[in-house]
Motif scaffolding. Structure first.
Motif, PDB file in Angstrom:
ATOM      1  N   GLN A 132       0.851  -1.035   0.066  1.00 41.82           N
ATOM      2  CA  GLN A 132      -0.099   0.084  -0.015  1.00 41.82           C
ATOM      3  C   GLN A 132       0.797   1.428  -0.001  1.00 41.82           C
ATOM      4  N   GLU A 133       0.665   2.190  -1.014  1.00 40.55           N
ATOM      5  CA  GLU A 133       1.525   3.409  -0.810  1.00 40.55           C
ATOM      6  C   GLU A 133       0.958   4.342  -0.099  1.00 40.55           C
ATOM      7  N   GLU A 134       1.905   5.488   0.385  1.00 33.54           N
ATOM      8  CA  GLU A 134       1.202   6.468   1.460  1.00 33.54           C
ATOM      9  C   GLU A 134       0.022   7.282   0.583  1.00 33.54           C
ATOM     10  N   GLU A 135      -0.738   7.635   1.324  1.00 26.90           N
ATOM     11  CA  GLU A 135      -1.679   8.367   0.646  1.00 26.90           C
ATOM     12  C   GLU A 135      -1.488   9.876   0.267  1.00 26.90           C
ATOM     13  N   VAL A 136      -1.335  10.152  -1.204  1.00 25.29           N
ATOM     14  CA  VAL A 136      -1.001  11.577  -1.444  1.00 25.29           C
ATOM     15  C   VAL A 136      -2.255  12.086  -2.234  1.00 25.29           C
ATOM     16  N   GLU A 137      -3.036  13.057  -1.588  1.00 28.01           N
ATOM     17  CA  GLU A 137      -4.248  13.509  -2.242  1.00 28.01           C
ATOM     18  C   GLU A 137      -4.316  14.893  -2.769  1.00 28.01           C
ATOM     19  N   THR A 138      -3.126  15.784  -2.502  1.00 31.52           N
ATOM     20  CA  THR A 138      -2.872  17.027  -2.977  1.00 31.52           C
ATOM     21  C   THR A 138      -1.686  17.293  -3.839  1.00 31.52           C
TER      22      THR A 138
END
Length: 361
Positions: A132-138
């Motif tokens: 699972q990759e680190e959440e990057v939302e912006t």
């Protein structure tokens, strides 16, 4: 709700990745057919720096097919991690191999069918154990990721290696060594995947009503993606024109996937929180795919099917009893009486095809 949304995104990414592989696998065949048609017309070949393929409709059909595949791939990266999407590129190898047997007269024997099965199994294992990759939302979070010292060093090395291959190694060894042009496509492809991931985030923000177009990173990523994709298309065309499609495709997949997994691990820190069994499963799945691709293409000129298997077993039994004639004995008989003349001739005929040199630069 978050877990349901995650499963929904996973399914969308999975379907898009599989669709992408089908389109991209077919594009290799269409492009190769177009390049072969140009070669028969006597046009300057792409491997020699020619661009006559721009006037060939089959090549454009292949480009459009690849474009559709890349769009689906682009969308898949927006919904799923790179370590899920990229290994499914093995399906494009299978599609290419199967279509090559129908349209390019490249045989798919028993080894090839086993290789296809192993590639599918390996892809399945990698999907199950994908990190699972680190959440990057912006875009702001993405800019921090891209500015990480580890990624900056990796990107700098990729650019330096690519420039050396393009301007120093390519002119000298590109026509004879299959690794030169494919390596350029593969390492540049790792950067293009990062650009795609960033643009996917930008598009999500755009639909959310955020002022994405005013963010300089959006335009930097778009320009970088155009440069990377243009470079990949150019050198992939050269590799396809010079070498056999069934050799170019698997080597490109292995090097490209390795580059993307390395880039993704550095950029998104995907491996830091993985359990030991997931790490082993991911590497095992990838190695299984490599073995499958090796079987698919290393023995592609060997005419071996299930119908030949009983004959092969009988030969093994005769060898165990000391009755099988050796190759040395074959050369000590007259041509008419040699019991393995046909076998020798068929072996010699395998060297007729040029599949590219894998020797060091």
């Amino acid at each position: 709700m978050s877990q349901t949304r995650g499963k929904y995104d996973f399914c969308i990414g999975l379907v898009l990745a599989m669709s992408s592989s089908i389109f991209i696998g077919g594009s290799f065949i269409l492009k190769k057919k177009g390049l072969l048609r140009l070669a028969r017309k006597g046009s300057m070949r792409a491997g020699q720096g020619g661009h006559a393929y721009l006037k060939e409709w089959l090549w454009w059909a292949g480009l459009l097919s690849m474009g559709a595949g890349e769009v689906a791939n682009f969308a898949a990266y927006a919904f799923a991690p790179a370590t899920l999407v990229t290994p499914l590129g093995a399906l494009s190898v299978l599609v290419s191999a199967i279509l090559s047997s129908f349209f390019l007269n490249e045989k798919l024997n028993l080894h090839g069918k086993i290789g296809c099965l192993l590639s599918i199994l390996g892809s399945t294992v990698m999907v199950i154990h994908a990190p699972q990759e680190e959440e990057v939302e912006t875009l702001n979070e993405m800019s921090h990721k891209l500015g990480d010292p580890g990624f900056v060093v990796f990107a700098t090395l990729v650019v330096i290696v690519s420039l050396i291959l393009i301007f120093v190694v390519g002119p000298r060894h590109g026509q004879t060594n299959i690794l030169v042009y494919i390596t350029i496509c593969s390492v540049i492809g790792a950067l293009s995947v990062s650009c795609v991931k960033g643009l996917g985030i930008a598009i999500k923000e755009l639909f959310a009503g955020k002022p994405v177009l005013k963010h300089p990173l959006s335009w930097i990523l778009l320009l970088s993606l155009i440069v990377c994709v243009s470079t990949q298309i150019n050198y992939l065309n050269r590799a396809l024109d010079i070498f056999n499609t069934s050799i170019v495709t698997p080597i490109y997949y292995v090097i490209f996937t390795t580059s993307v997994l390395t880039c993704s691990a550095i950029l998104f820190k995907e491996w830091q929180h993985m359990a030991a069994d997931d790490i082993i499963g991911t590497f095992s799945g990838f190695l299984t795919i490599i073995v499958g691709i090796f079987l698919l293409h290393a023995f592609k000129d060997v005419n071996f099917t299930l119908a030949n298997l009983p004959l092969s077993l009988r030969k093994d039994e005769r060898a165990a009893n000391g009755t099988l004639v050796s190759t040395y004995d074959c050369f000590n008989h007259d041509e008419e009486s040699s019991p393995c003349l046909g076998e020798i001739q068929s072996t010699e005929s395998l060297s007729a095809r040029r599949n590219g040199s894998l020797s060091a630069f």
